[in-house]
Design an enzyme around this catalytic site. Structure first.
Site, mmCIF file in Angstrom:
data_model
loop_
_atom_site.group_PDB
_atom_site.id
_atom_site.type_symbol
_atom_site.label_atom_id
_atom_site.label_comp_id
_atom_site.label_asym_id
_atom_site.label_seq_id
_atom_site.Cartn_x
_atom_site.Cartn_y
_atom_site.Cartn_z
ATOM 1 N N SER A 176 4.964 1.185 -8.237
ATOM 2 C CA SER A 176 3.566 1.555 -8.488
ATOM 3 C C SER A 176 2.631 0.435 -8.054
ATOM 4 O O SER A 176 1.613 0.674 -7.392
ATOM 5 C CB SER A 176 3.353 1.863 -9.971
ATOM 6 O OG SER A 176 4.234 2.849 -10.428
ATOM 7 N N ASP A 177 2.968 -0.785 -8.431
ATOM 8 C CA ASP A 177 2.148 -1.931 -8.038
ATOM 9 C C ASP A 177 2.162 -2.140 -6.533
ATOM 10 O O ASP A 177 1.116 -2.282 -5.891
ATOM 11 C CB ASP A 177 2.667 -3.201 -8.725
ATOM 12 C CG ASP A 177 2.243 -3.299 -10.179
ATOM 13 O OD1 ASP A 177 1.202 -2.718 -10.532
ATOM 14 O OD2 ASP A 177 2.947 -3.949 -10.954
#
Length: 430
Positions: A176-177
């Site tokens: 996600s990051d």
């Protein structure tokens, strides 16, 4: 056409002359600006006087923070307290001289500091402003805390990741990051093209949850076609079989034998005759009966080593590859040839740096180490017209931090609450 030679690096960096103001923390935002840096942009990291929180994450006694150094290489450091009006004025002045600003505070945090896109736009009409947050700048989840794991769960990724017995798992990498950082960089590059063409600046809004949910192509296709919630499949593919990892006598290999040509070659290599079995007669039937098929193939793979099977499969034209550990990856000849991992402690201050995977003429990639806290504060302020006396006063007041001269005492942290703590009030960066 197959490219057999490496790019010569003869051109100038793609983003030469592009100035990026990095007001980020943790991973998503810094990864975005590192990509831009590796493409040639000049990146100035704005961090608290007490230092970015990632600096404290040391991976051994007496060693600099490897996580910080990996995601802040090649950048300059300005240490400034954004709670102080003078600190905000400094960043506003820098924004007027920048092409891009990237921030990853919670939605609305920069606006509360007077540094939001609309705050800066009148004086910075060509500025590309990128905000990376958990759920984006609008929508019912706008104010919710969003970190990597929450985004993996919210986006549906965690519901389809894990073993076939229903045991869920997160992705092994913080996708996600990292994905948000990549989408942010893509958005910034597209907006820069428009700005350079005279179309003005832009506001780029990237959300961690969006970034992962946008990758759900196969799972969405599966659900829309069947109406059944997709479940975890271990290493198996959502739409094809055999297309998964098999355990050999000394390790695992990922094998793709779904299409007819590869299927026939796979059976020949393994020495199994399944031509008369109706369950495996077509690609669709092999997919429907993938669990039974996997059990038959697994029995054969376990009888020999991984290298034995991969050599035979590759010779027969069947796609396959080893399931590597991180230690294997760091010493792999293919990655070494591609320059993906750089092992040069003298150059980077760390034994290993992970490069940006863009190999092209004009892409410089990783060039130098991460900055020491406040190493560029004095030079940046001088460039804005601050004289030595005014800089010294700001240091004394704790508004900015500078790297101490060799042999000098370190600048103590300010008595007032540093921005790392104040960020809890204005919503902490991801």
């Amino acid at each position: 056409m197959t490219m057999t030679t490496r790019p010569g690096g003869r051109g100038s960096p793609f983003l030469k002359g592009v100035r990026v103001l990095d007001v980020t923390g943790a991973l998503a935002g810094p990864y975005c600006t590192t990509i831009l840096s590796d493409l040639g942009a000049e990146v100035l990291k704005v961090e608290p006087v007490s230092g970015d929180g990632m600096r404290a994450r040391r991976m051994g006694p007496g060693r600099r923070s490897l996580p910080f150094d990996l995601i802040h290489r090649d950048k300059s450091s300005l240490a400034v307290d954004l709670k102080a009006p003078e600190g905000v004025d400094i960043v506003r002045s820098l924004a007027r001289r920048s092409d891009v600003l990237v921030e990853n505070f919670r939605a609305g945090a920069m606006a509360r500091l007077g540094l939001g896109y609309e705050d800066l736009r009148p004086d910075c009409p060509d500025l590309v402003y990128c905000s990376i947050s958990g759920f984006g700048q609008f929508g019912p989840m706008r104010e919710a805390k969003g970190i990597d794991l929450i985004a993996q769960a919210y986006s549906g990724l965690m519901s389809v990741t894990g073993s076939t017995d229903g045991q869920l798992a997160k992705a092994g990498f913080p996708v996600s990051d990292l994905g948000s950082g990549m989408w942010g960089a893509i958005g910034v590059l597209a907006a820069l093209l428009r700005a350079r063409a005279g179309g003005g600046g832009a506001y780029v809004d990237v959300a961690l949850a969006d970034s992962v949910a946008a990758w759900s192509l196969w799972e969405v296709a599966d659900y829309v076609a069947t109406g059944v919630e997709p479940a975890p499949l271990g290493t198996a593919h959502r739409l094809a079989a055999p297309y998964e990892a098999f355990t050999c006598s000394d390790g695992a290999t990922l094998v793709l034998g779904a299409v007819d040509r590869a299927w026939e070659a796979l059976c020949a290599v393994l020495g199994v005759d399944l031509s008369g079995d109706a369950r495996f007669a077509t690609e669709y039937e092999r997919f429907v009966h993938r669990e039974s098929l996997a059990a038959i193939l697994q029995a054969r793979f376990s009888t020999a080593t991984r290298d034995h099977w991969m050599e035979a499969l590759r010779a027969a034209g069947v796609p396959c590859g080893p399931v590597n550990g991180i230690g294997d990856v760091l010493t792999d000849e293919q990655f070494a040839e591609r320059g993906l991992f750089v092992h040069d402690e003298d150059r980077f201050g760390q034994p290993t740096i992970v490069n940006t995977p863009i190999v092209a003429d004009g892409a410089p990639r990783a060039r130098g180490p991460a900055p020491v806290l406040g190493s560029d504060t004095a030079a940046v302020l001088a460039g804005l017209g601050y004289d030595d006396e005014r800089i010294a006063a700001l240091v004394e007041a704790g508004v900015v931090g500078v790297r101490p001269s060799p042999g000098a005492a370190s600048t103590p942290p300010p008595a007032s609450e540093p921005v790392t703590d104040s960020a809890r009030a204005v919503r902490a960066p991801r």
